[in-house]
Every structure is written in structure tokens, then in C-alpha cells.
Design a protein around this motif. Structure first.
Motif, PDB file in Angstrom:
ATOM      1  N   ALA A 281       0.830  -1.197   0.000  1.00 56.33           N
ATOM      2  CA  ALA A 281       0.000   0.000   0.000  1.00 56.33           C
ATOM      3  C   ALA A 281       0.866   1.248   0.000  1.00 56.33           C
ATOM      4  O   ALA A 281       1.734   1.404   0.839  1.00 56.33           O
ATOM      5  CB  ALA A 281      -0.893  -0.010   1.246  1.00 56.33           C
ATOM      6  N   PRO A 282       0.663   2.152  -0.995  1.00 55.11           N
ATOM      7  CA  PRO A 282       1.350   3.443  -0.907  1.00 55.11           C
ATOM      8  C   PRO A 282       0.972   4.113   0.408  1.00 55.11           C
ATOM      9  O   PRO A 282      -0.132   3.876   0.898  1.00 55.11           O
ATOM     10  CB  PRO A 282       0.787   4.230  -2.106  1.00 55.11           C
ATOM     11  CG  PRO A 282       0.249   3.188  -3.037  1.00 55.11           C
ATOM     12  CD  PRO A 282      -0.203   2.078  -2.160  1.00 55.11           C
ATOM     13  N   PRO A 283       1.812   4.884   1.038  1.00 55.20           N
ATOM     14  CA  PRO A 283       3.053   5.450   0.511  1.00 55.20           C
ATOM     15  C   PRO A 283       4.290   4.551   0.626  1.00 55.20           C
ATOM     16  O   PRO A 283       5.405   5.067   0.603  1.00 55.20           O
ATOM     17  CB  PRO A 283       3.222   6.688   1.382  1.00 55.20           C
ATOM     18  CG  PRO A 283       2.585   6.335   2.689  1.00 55.20           C
ATOM     19  CD  PRO A 283       1.487   5.376   2.362  1.00 55.20           C
ATOM     20  N   ASP A 284       4.108   3.230   0.729  1.00 56.05           N
ATOM     21  CA  ASP A 284       5.298   2.392   0.630  1.00 56.05           C
ATOM     22  C   ASP A 284       6.016   2.729  -0.677  1.00 56.05           C
ATOM     23  O   ASP A 284       5.376   2.884  -1.737  1.00 56.05           O
ATOM     24  CB  ASP A 284       4.905   0.911   0.641  1.00 56.05           C
ATOM     25  CG  ASP A 284       6.101   0.015   0.407  1.00 56.05           C
ATOM     26  OD1 ASP A 284       6.791  -0.284   1.395  1.00 56.05           O
ATOM     27  OD2 ASP A 284       6.370  -0.352  -0.760  1.00 56.05           O
ATOM     28  N   PHE A 285       7.327   2.825  -0.595  1.00 55.64           N
ATOM     29  CA  PHE A 285       8.129   3.286  -1.716  1.00 55.64           C
ATOM     30  C   PHE A 285       7.890   2.438  -2.962  1.00 55.64           C
ATOM     31  O   PHE A 285       7.630   2.952  -4.050  1.00 55.64           O
ATOM     32  CB  PHE A 285       9.605   3.243  -1.304  1.00 55.64           C
ATOM     33  CG  PHE A 285      10.540   3.742  -2.350  1.00 55.64           C
ATOM     34  CD1 PHE A 285      10.594   5.096  -2.638  1.00 55.64           C
ATOM     35  CD2 PHE A 285      11.375   2.876  -3.035  1.00 55.64           C
ATOM     36  CE1 PHE A 285      11.463   5.570  -3.597  1.00 55.64           C
ATOM     37  CE2 PHE A 285      12.246   3.340  -4.000  1.00 55.64           C
ATOM     38  CZ  PHE A 285      12.294   4.695  -4.275  1.00 55.64           C
ATOM     39  N   THR A 286       7.936   1.135  -2.812  1.00 50.30           N
ATOM     40  CA  THR A 286       7.807   0.241  -3.964  1.00 50.30           C
ATOM     41  C   THR A 286       6.373   0.192  -4.478  1.00 50.30           C
ATOM     42  O   THR A 286       6.126   0.201  -5.686  1.00 50.30           O
ATOM     43  CB  THR A 286       8.292  -1.176  -3.574  1.00 50.30           C
ATOM     44  OG1 THR A 286       9.548  -1.053  -2.937  1.00 50.30           O
ATOM     45  CG2 THR A 286       8.428  -2.056  -4.787  1.00 50.30           C
TER      46      THR A 286
END
Lengths: 275, 414, 355
Positions: free
Chosen positions: B204-209
Motif C-alpha cells: 500500500a502506498p506510501p510504501d516506496f515500492t
């Protein structure tokens, strides 16, 4: 009737096993496994990679030493602060007592990083960041309440009559403290110290912000691996951390026992000598 | 009894005053280092202790710095290089911000490892020292300073404030034995998830990937990346333009892991799902990470990485020097050394790290080129050539903010 | 001479607004206790006796007055340096120390060598009948034994004054009796000055050379047990000592008439005219039928009869007044509850109070 306690102790043993030992098993497996994948219950292949990294990294042992020294210094300061504070609050009719208690206990309720954010700038200006001393001072906030609470309970059960009695036997302030107060507080001090040490050992955020990377404790090494997704190394660090925490508790408990047994021992001796 | 608090207080007060006097000493003016001769800088660097603040959650990277780089730094330049483990590069910025506010001039951070948003934040707040890359011989000799991935960091002009250390490129990761033909475009992926329900998800954003994955969707569903070269504020109908992306993400949601009710909160979680075989695909912004996970036994031997036909996002990560670094000369020499062909070649090797070089391959000597070519990247890693030819530029961070906020609103909540 | 002299020692309430009209917890007290004397402070709870004891000990700070032992002014000497000892209601033995170490504690504080103080402790334990208990811990002893240890611990350092705050009140009655005898014997043996606080009249009477009766934060009367009992100075003292036959009345020309008109008699004491209280000890009332001179006759109804130790004690109702008297068994057998009875008061034995 005799079977009952045995059954009970077996039950207890199983309980301890399930709640204390079992959680460690996956940690041990994870730290030692090579490619442990679902649906294998037990890893198919083993590897010492994680442990080799943890054990061979000189920083690990340095971090253990720093973590322990900080925890012990923090605890010593806590004892020195909490004894007079608990004494004053429990023994004397202090005006606005609830306010003092609220201030001392607030770090339990208010998340520590909020207060740390506040003191960070001050510590920066005082040059206390990146120093062990700064980290020690910052650790006092979340640990002191527990020490204070333990000592308050100890003081609650210590009637001033005991000190009056010692006083009437000619004991001045220091002998009264060492012969009457301290022995009574000892179990409370050990309980408070255990919590204080454990909480200090587990601080990440406070250590990180105030230590700013220059004071490297075990959690500082451990946390990037948890968030970075290397469960092997993270598990190995966690186990090492748990081992050190447990060892510290055992040592402190043994110290308390020795403290009480010193008296018992002289008693046994005296009994033996008597005809 | 009453004397104890007073004694305790005075001890603390004494200790405080002892320490504060130490912090007050002024750092020498080091701005001349930005123009001095390299020989002079090397001389000044002798015996300095250089702290490199960087994310510390990978044992390979840690070992590369502690065991490969640090001893050489000591031997060849007399510099004591200490790696300081951080949990998140964001923490470095917060730390520097506080130090700037407090007026701390003799900071402990000599080199910091940053890029993207962190670089922008550091640059905007004046937390970086200055235009230093022109001083580095290895930068001048081996780096193509004009290349967009070197002169810009997520759309932000670098202006010599940071030196490129390595490159990363987004790859998809799958298990060859389980799914022989993975989807090679965002459009194909939509069909693939319907055929293999529960086998795909993204952090899930804001996870970088996870956020980077969403950008690939953006590029393909809204007609390419070129339109986003200008600042986000200048596109009036941005919300409308983004609409197909949200539609796409919502359309695949029912076929995701756990029917899209939850998303893994981090790449680490997603990798764990892949490692345990619960899902069939994962992704990475590090093209060599899969290979190194195979080496560690976490990912199966049959793990492979691949790119989209349209190409995948690529970025560069940099080393920079904070405004208040105490050992700037040492930092310069250390960064120069980290950019040397030997250090870059070692870094390329998956046992060490598997990170792609920041140097321009064409500018290297034939021997150095050969040495790099000989590095075994592992079966899971694509060749440098293939990666190089399929790069897509990154978006600037104002877009990333909009997309990450929008995702919560349009996808997570619906 | 090392008499203990208490000169106008006083204590006020901490919060002034609580009792504006009576700011004293303890009104100024003046007392001289002779060396070797057993002196008791007797009074109901809240009368200020424990306050006075703690002021003497120094555990409470006096708001005025001085304390002397012999020619030494102890007013500003901290309690630990007064060389007093104190036994509390609880034995307060240090639980983590052996009995021997407990007893030797006072000597340890005086920096007496280990061998010497343990020897003294063992000897003192022998005095209280606990030889051989030295190496035990307090929780292994019974309540009575613990209190004996407390006594031994108090005496071992040869205190100038032994202060005791209801030391036996937590014990069983039988044990209490035993402890009183032990204390009495040891006090005489060591010739130690004792200041003893109790609310138990019999205890005070049995042990004391002199007694101070206290009430409402004041010294009411000081004297020997007999003086107090036979010649109380106030009705408070009289009623606290258990004298319940108190009749208000008037003396006119050597003749007393009670205000409720139940009795009239000639007074044997040379008293001037005025309002008086007549205090009649139960023993001064007889049921003898032969009219005797000097006896005043009253007629009442027996309301209650109680047997106790070879005598009967009766409550007789005379109009609205209750009189307490003691009768021999022979006399008591002639009457019963509800029966009328004639009583004679020996006017030579009665005591008059003027208030």
C-alpha cells in the motif's frame, strides 16, 4: 489430595511453555533456517548466515555493552531519584501531591517521542545529543515512573514507626536508611529496577533521536532489519536481545536473593555452632 | 533524607554544564574545500573520522561497507569510515533540520545516503553543504554529468549537491516454476490477475515500492510519462487525467490477495508473502534484490525478475554532505573512493550488494569494463544492458504526493 | 539526681482553622519524674498522652517548653541522641535481622564491638526469659515473645528513660498479666526510669509509683494510685478511675443535701458552704441493717447483680440515680433483682469535690 498440586503444577508448566517458550520457537527457526517456506512446519535446510552476521559484527557486542551500561546507569539514577521522591510524596502532606504524581507518571501516558521531540532541540543546544549522558537522561523519562510506582508501594507498607523505633535506639539518618528503610524497599527496588532496565533496553526512538546514531544500542541495530524485511537477522538480534534481558533479570534476582541470604546464612551458621 | 534530591540535582546540573561547554566549540570554515586542489583535500582528509549515515537493514550492504570499503579507506587514505545504521532516510532529514534550528555547527553526519523526496527536502531547507561533485576526480572521469538520471533526482536538479552512488530500477519478481509467462504490461496484468485470483498484490502506498508500481499504472493507462515533465500545478485537468489509473486499480482489486480488502503495509510484508508462496509475484526497486534473496534461501531458486515491455522506472541514489559535517575533507575523499571503478565493481556483485553502478560504462577503461562484465549477477538478475535499455524516468515528488494521497481516497477507501 | 523534668511542653494543632477555640493538642505540661520511678500517663484515647510521650521522645517537635534530664537540657537534642529508649504497641522488630541483632542494635548504633554487643544482647535475652532464641528471626516468635525482645532491645543500651506506649495492649489478657509482672521485676532490677502510657486503669495501678491522669489535652491530676482513687480532684478523674457514684448537691452548715433529694447527711470534713459533688466509692456503701452512726441511709431497688471474685457488685436505682456498691455473698443472697434494698453510706469514706 496429594495429586492435586502435581496436576496443578503440570498445568502451570504447560501454560508457561505455551506462552513463554513457544513464541521463541519460530524466532529460533527463522534465525537458523535457509529457505523456510510455507507449508513446511519445520525448515528443510539450515543456515548460520544470520547468526554469523550478528555474532561476527563487532558492533553487536559493542551495542550490547552500551545498551547494558545505559540501562544500569539509568536504573541507578532512577533509584537515587525515586527514593527521596516516593519518601516525600508518601510520608509528608505535600500540597498538590496529585500534580507531582501526574507529572511523574505522565511519560507512561504521553507517547515518549512527543516529549523527546521537545527536548531534542534543548539537548542539541546543550551539546547532549550524540552522547551517552544525553541518552541516559532521555531514558529516565519513560523508566522513572515504574521505579517510582514500585517504591511508592514499598513506602506505603513501611510505617514510620519502624524508623521512629530505630531512632529511639540511637540510629541517625544514614543508619536508619540502611538498616530499616533499604531492607524494606529492596524487593520494590528490584521490581522497579527490572522494569527500568527492560524499558531502557527496549528504547529505540528516544535513543535514536537523542543518540543520533552515535550511541548505538541493540535496538538501533535491530530495527532496520525488522523494517527492512530480513527476518533471519532480525530474529537473531531479537533472540540475543531477549537473552540479554532475561540474563539481566536473573542476575538482579540472584543479587536480591543473596542480599537476603546473607542474613539467613549467618543464622544457619549460628544454629550449627550452638550445642 | 532531604539532602538526596539536592545532591542528585546538583550532580545532573554539573554533568550538564560539563557537556554543554564541549558543544560550544566552533567548527573551522571549510568552504575553501569546494575550490581547493584535490591533493590538498586528500592531505586534510588524513586521519579524519567519517560517519556515513545510511539505512542499516540489509546485512549484505552493511557487510560491503564494513568489510570491503572501510578497511580500504583506512589503508589507502587513512580515513576511519564508520557506518551509522538508520531505520529510514527521513530520520536523517529530521535530525539535520533540528540541528540547523539549534545552530549545531559540528555535526556528526559527514556523508548521508539520500535521494528523491529526502534530497528535495534537504535541498529546500538548505541542509546540504554545497556544489562539491566537481571536486571529485572519479565524478569528473567516469560520470556522464549531463545524463538526466545524474543531473536530476526525481525531477529535482542536483546542482552538484550530491554525488551518484548507484542506480536502481524497478523489476517484477516471479517464480518461474509456478507461473511461466508473467504479464509484461499493465494491461496484461489485468487479465492475469483474473486468471490467477489472489496471486497478486502490491504494498500500500506510501510504501516506496508500492507507490512506484502505481506510477507504472499511471504511465500506461494515461498515455505515457512525457506529459508529466512539467510541474503538477501547471496541469489543469490533472484529476481527470488520473481517472483511468484509479479505474484500473479498482478493477483489479477484487482479484488481488485477500480480494483487495487489505494490502501489505510494506514491501517486507509482501516479500514474505512471496517467500512463503502465498502470492505468485512481488516487485522490487532493486534489480538484484531477488538474486540476493535466492542466495539467502528466502526466495526459491526458480525466482526470476523481468521488466515491462514499455520499460520500468529507474532512479539514481546519491551520497551527499550535510551543511554541518565535521570532516568534510574526509567525506569528499570517501565519496570519491566509493565512486571508484573498483568499489563500484565490488558493489555490483550480488554477494556484496548487487547494486548497479552509477558510472558511465563507456567512460571506463577496457580493464574496468571487463571486470564489471565478469561479475556474476546471478540468474535472477537481468543483464545491465537489458535494464539500461528499458528505463523510464521518475516523476517529480509533487506528483508522487498527489498520487499517494489519491490512492488512499480512490482505492483504499472504495 | 537525673530526674526527668518536663517544663511547659506543649503542642498545637497543625491546622489552625480546625479548632479555633482550642488550638492545643496538648496544653502546657509541667512534670518531674524521679530517677528510677515508674510513672504512668493514664487517660482515654485522644487525651494527649501519646502526644506527650512522643514529645518527650523527640519524635514530635514541641511548640514550646523544655525538657531536662538532671542538669542536661534535651529540648533541642534529636531523639537518637537523647539516650532514651522506647517500646511501642507493636514490637517493631526488624524483620530481616535475627533476634540477637535486633537486641544488639542500640549498642551497634553506639559503635560497641560485635562480640561485646552480642554478649550483652544474649544476657538481656536471658533476663526476659528468651535465652537460646537469639539466632531466630522475629517472624518465628509469638506476639508475647516479640514484645519481650522489644523490651530487651530497649533496655540493652542502658537508657536514661524508658518510654512505653501501650506496649501490652495488643496481647491476650493472660499474657498481658505475665508481661506486667516481667516488666515490674525488670524495672526494679535495672532501676530504670519508666514513662508508661496506657488507657488501662488496672495496668497503671498495678505498675506505677505515680500516675498522671490526662484528659482533653491536659494533665488532670498527678498522684499515687491510692491518692487518685480516694481523693480525685475532678469528676473527670473520678469517672475515668471508675467512680460512678457521683451526686451533685449543696453543703450548708456541715450538712450535705443532694440536689435530687435522695440523701442528706452530716459531713465529717471541715468544708465551707457551697455546691459540691459527693463521690462515693462502691466499697463505702454497705447493706448492713444495724443502723450505724455516721452512715447515711438510702432506699432503692436492685437493678443488676454481678458476681465477681468472691463479692457481688450491685447497681441500685435510687429514684433516678444509679448507685454502684459491693456486697458480700451473704448480704447479696438476701436480695434479688427487683427487690427493694436499704443502703448505708459510710460518710467517713466519701469524698467531696468542689467545682
Amino acid at each position: 489430595m496429594k495429586k492435586h498440586p502435581r496436576f496443578l503444577s503440570l498445568f502451570l508448566f504447560i501454560g508457561v511453555f505455551i506462552f513463554v517458550i513457544v513464541p521463541f520457537v519460530p524466532l529460533i527457526f527463522t534465525s537458523l533456517s535457509f529457505g523456510w517456506r510455507w507449508p513446511d512446519v519445520v525448515p528443510q535446510a539450515w543456515s548460520l548466515r544470520a547468526w554469523e552476521y550478528v555474532v561476527n559484527d563487532g558492533r553487536t557486542w559493542q551495542a550490547v555493552g552500551i545498551s547494558l551500561s545505559i540501562a544500569l546507569i539509568v536504573t541507578a539514577i532512577n533509584i537515587a531519584l525515586a527514593i527521596p521522591a516516593a519518601n516525600a510524596l508518601m510520608r509528608y502532606p505535600v500540597r498538590g501531591k496529585w500534580l507531582f504524581e501526574a507529572i511523574i507518571f505522565s511519560p507512561i501516558i504521553i507517547p515518549p517521542f512527543i516529549s523527546v521531540m521537545g527536548i531534542h532541540l534543548t539537548f542539541l543546544r546543550l551539546g547532549l545529543t550524540e552522547t551517552v549522558l544525553g541518552v541516559v537522561l532521555a531514558h529516565i523519562a519513560p523508566t522513572l515512573p515504574y521505579m517510582f510506582r514500585a517504591l511508592m508501594i514499598s513506602y506505603q507498607t513501611l510505617s514510620t514507626d519502624w524508623e521512629d523505633q530505630a531512632r529511639m535506639l540511637g540510629a541517625g539518618a544514614m543508619p536508619r536508611f540502611f538498616h530499616v528503610v533499604l531492607p524494606h524497599l529492596a524487593p520494590g527496588i528490584v521490581a522497579g529496577a527490572s522494569l527500568s532496565v527492560l524499558i531502557s533496553l527496549s528504547q529505540y526512538l528516544i535513543t535514536f533521536i537523542i543518540g543520533a546514531g552515535q550511541v548505538v544500542t541493540l535496538p538501533i541495530l535491530l530495527f532496520p532489519f525488522i523494517s527492512g524485511g530480513d527476518p533471519g537477522v532480525a530474529s537473531a538480534y531479537s533472540l540475543l536481545y531477549a537473552a540479554i534481558a532475561i540474563l539481566t533479570l536473573i542476575v538482579m534476582d540472584a543479587a536480591l536473593r543473596r542480599y537476603y541470604q546473607r542474613n539467613k546464612a549467618t543464622k544457619e551458621q549460628a544454629k550449627g555452632v550452638k550445642p | 533524607m532531604k539532602i538526596y534530591p539536592i545532591t542528585a540535582f546538583s550532580i545532573v546540573a554539573l554533568a550538564l554544564s560539563a557537556c554543554s561547554s564541549e558543544g560550544a566549540s566552533e567548527a573551522p570554515n571549510t568552504d575553501s574545500l569546494l575550490t581547493d586542489d584535490w591533493d590538498l583535500i586528500q592531505e586534510a582528509a588524513q586521519g579524519q573520522e567519517v560517519n556515513l549515515y545510511m539505512w542499516g537493514g540489509n546485512d549484505n550492504i552493511n557487510n560491503y561497507l564494513d568489510e570491503w570499503v572501510a578497511p580500504r579507506m583506512k589503508e589507502q587514505h587513512g580515513i576511519e569510515l564508520t557506518r551509522v545504521p538508520m531505520n529510514d532516510a527521513q530520520d536523517i532529514i529530521n535530525q539535520l533540520l533540528d540541528e540547523k534550528t539549534a545552530g549545531k555547527t559540528n555535526g556528526s553526519m559527514d556523508i548521508v545516503w539520500i535521494n528523491g523526496e529526502n534530497f528535495k527536502a534537504a535541498k529546500d531547507n538548505g541542509l546540504l553543504w554545497g556544489d562539491f561533485t566537481g571536486q571529485l576526480p572519479n565524478f569528473n572521469d567516469y560520470v556522464d554529468a549531463e545524463a538526466p538520471e545524474i543531473s536530476e533526482d526525481f525531477g529535482e536538479p542536483v546542482e552538484g549537491l550530491e554525488a551518484p552512488w548507484g542506480k536502481a530500477q524497478f523489476v517484477f519478481v516471479h517464480d518461474e516454476d509456478r507461473h511461466e509467462t508473467p504479464p509484461r504490461s499493465i494491461a496484461e496484468l489485468a487479465g492475469w490477475v483474473q486468471e490467477h485470483p489472489g496471486q497478486f498484490t502490491y504494498p500500500a502506498p506510501p510504501d516506496f515500492t508500492g507507490s512506484a508500481f502505481v506510477r507504472h499504472v499511471l504511465y500506461e493507462t494515461t498515455g505515457g510519462h512525457e506529459q508529466y515533465a512539467q510541474p503538477a500545478a501547471e496541469i489543469e485537468d490533472l484529476e481527470q487525467r488520473l481517472e483511468p489509473m484509479w479505474q484500473y486499480l479498482n478493477s483489479i482489486e477484487p482479484y488481488l490477495w485477500r480480494e483487495g480488502e487489505t494490502y501489505p503495509e510494506s514491501l517486507a510484508k509482501q516479500d514474505q508473502l512471496f517467500a512463503s508462496g502465498e502470492i505468485g509475484m512481488t516487485m522490487s526497486y532493486d534489480p538484484a534484490l531477488a538474486a540476493s534473496e535466492v542466495l539467502k534461501g528466502r526466495f526459491p531458486e526458480s525466482t526470476r525478475t523481468y521488466l515491462l515491455d514499455e520499460g520500468t522506472l529507474a532512479n539514481t541514489h546519491f551520497l551527499s554532505i550535510p551543511f554541518n559535517a565535521s570532516d568534510k575533507a574526509g567525506a569528499l575523499v570517501a565519496i570519491n573512493e566509493l565512486m571508484s571503478p573498483a568499489a563500484q565493481t565490488a558493489k555490483l556483485s550480488p554477494e556484496n550488494w548487487g547494486d548497479m553502478t552509477a558510472l558511465d560504462f563507456e567512460k571506463l577503461s577496457p580493464e574496468d569494463q571487463q571486470a564489471m562484465n565478469e561479475v556474476d549477477l546471478g540468474e535472477a538478475t537481468l543483464s545491465i544492458e537489458e535494464l539500461e535499455q528499458n528505463r523510464l524516468p521518475e516523476l517529480s515528488s509533487d506528483y508522487i504526493d498527489i498520487i499517494e494521497k489519491g490512492w488512499t481516497e480512490h482505492v483504499a477507501k472504495e | 539526681m537525673s530526674d526527668l523534668r518536663i517544663i511547659d511542653i506543649q503542642k498545637r494543632y497543625i491546622s489552625a482553622q480546625a479548632r479555633e477555640e482550642n488550638p492545643f493538642m496538648l496544653h502546657p505540661v509541667r512534670l518531674a519524674i524521679r530517677e528510677g520511678e515508674f510513672f504512668s500517663l493514664l487517660g482515654p484515647s485522644g487525651c494527649g498522652k501519646t502526644t506527650l510521650l512522643k514529645l518527650v521522645a523527640g519524635l514530635l517537635e514541641a511548640d514550646g517548653g523544655e525538657l531536662w534530664v538532671g542538669d542536661e537540657n534535651l529540648t533541642n537534642v534529636p531523639p537518637e541522641s537523647r539516650r532514651f529508649a522506647m517500646v511501642f504497641q507493636q514490637s517493631l522488630l526488624f524483620p530481616h535481622k535475627t533476634i540477637e541483632d535486633n537486641v544488639a542494635f542500640g549498642l551497634k548504633m553506639q559503635k560497641v564491638g560485635k562480640q561485646q554487643r552480642l554478649k550483652a544482647a544474649r544476657e538481656m535475652l536471658e533476663h526476659v526469659g528468651l535465652s537460646g532464641f537469639g539466632s531466630r528471626f522475629p517472624d518465628e516468635l509469638s506476639g508475647g515473645q516479640q514484645q519481650r525482645v522489644a523490651l530487651a532491645r530497649a533496655l540493652v543500651a542502658n537508657p536514661r528513660v524508658l518510654l512505653m506506649d501501650e506496649p501490652f495492649s495488643a496481647l491476650d489478657p493472660g499474657l498481658r498479666q505475665e508481661m506486667r509482672e516481667l516488666l515490674s521485676r525488670i524495672q526494679k532490677e535495672f532501676r530504670v526510669t519508666v514513662l508508661f502510657v496506657t488507657h488501662d486503669r488496672d495496668e497503671a495501678f498495678a505498675l506505677s509509683d505515680r500516675i498522671a491522669v490526662m484528659g482533653e489535652g491536659k494533665l488532670q491530676q498527678v498522684g499515687s494510685a491510692r491518692e487518685l482513687y480516694e481523693r480525685p480532684e475532678t469528676t473527670t478523674v473520678a469517672s475515668f478511675l471508675g467512680l460512678r457514684n457521683i451526686l451533685g448537691g449543696v453543703i450548708e452548715n456541715g450538712h450535705f443535701a443532694s440536689s435530687d433529694k435522695i440523701m442528706e447527711a452530716a459531713v465529717h470534713l471541715p468544708l465551707s458552704d457551697g455546691d459540691y459533688f459527693m463521690v462515693i466509692r462502691p466499697e463505702a456503701i454497705k447493706a448492713s441493717e444495724n443502723g450505724q452512726s455516721g452512715h447515711a441511709r438510702v432506699r432503692g431497688v436492685v437493678q443488676e447483680m454481678k458476681y465477681g471474685r468472691g463479692i457481688y457488685s450491685l447497681i441500685v436505682k435510687v429514684r433516678k440515680q444509679l448507685l454502684e456498691c459491693v456486697l458480700t455473698i451473704a448480704q447479696a443472697e438476701k436480695t434479688a433483682v427487683g427487690e427493694p434494698i436499704d443502703l448505708f453510706v459510710d460518710m467517713k469514706e466519701v469524698w467531696f469535690l468542689k467545682e
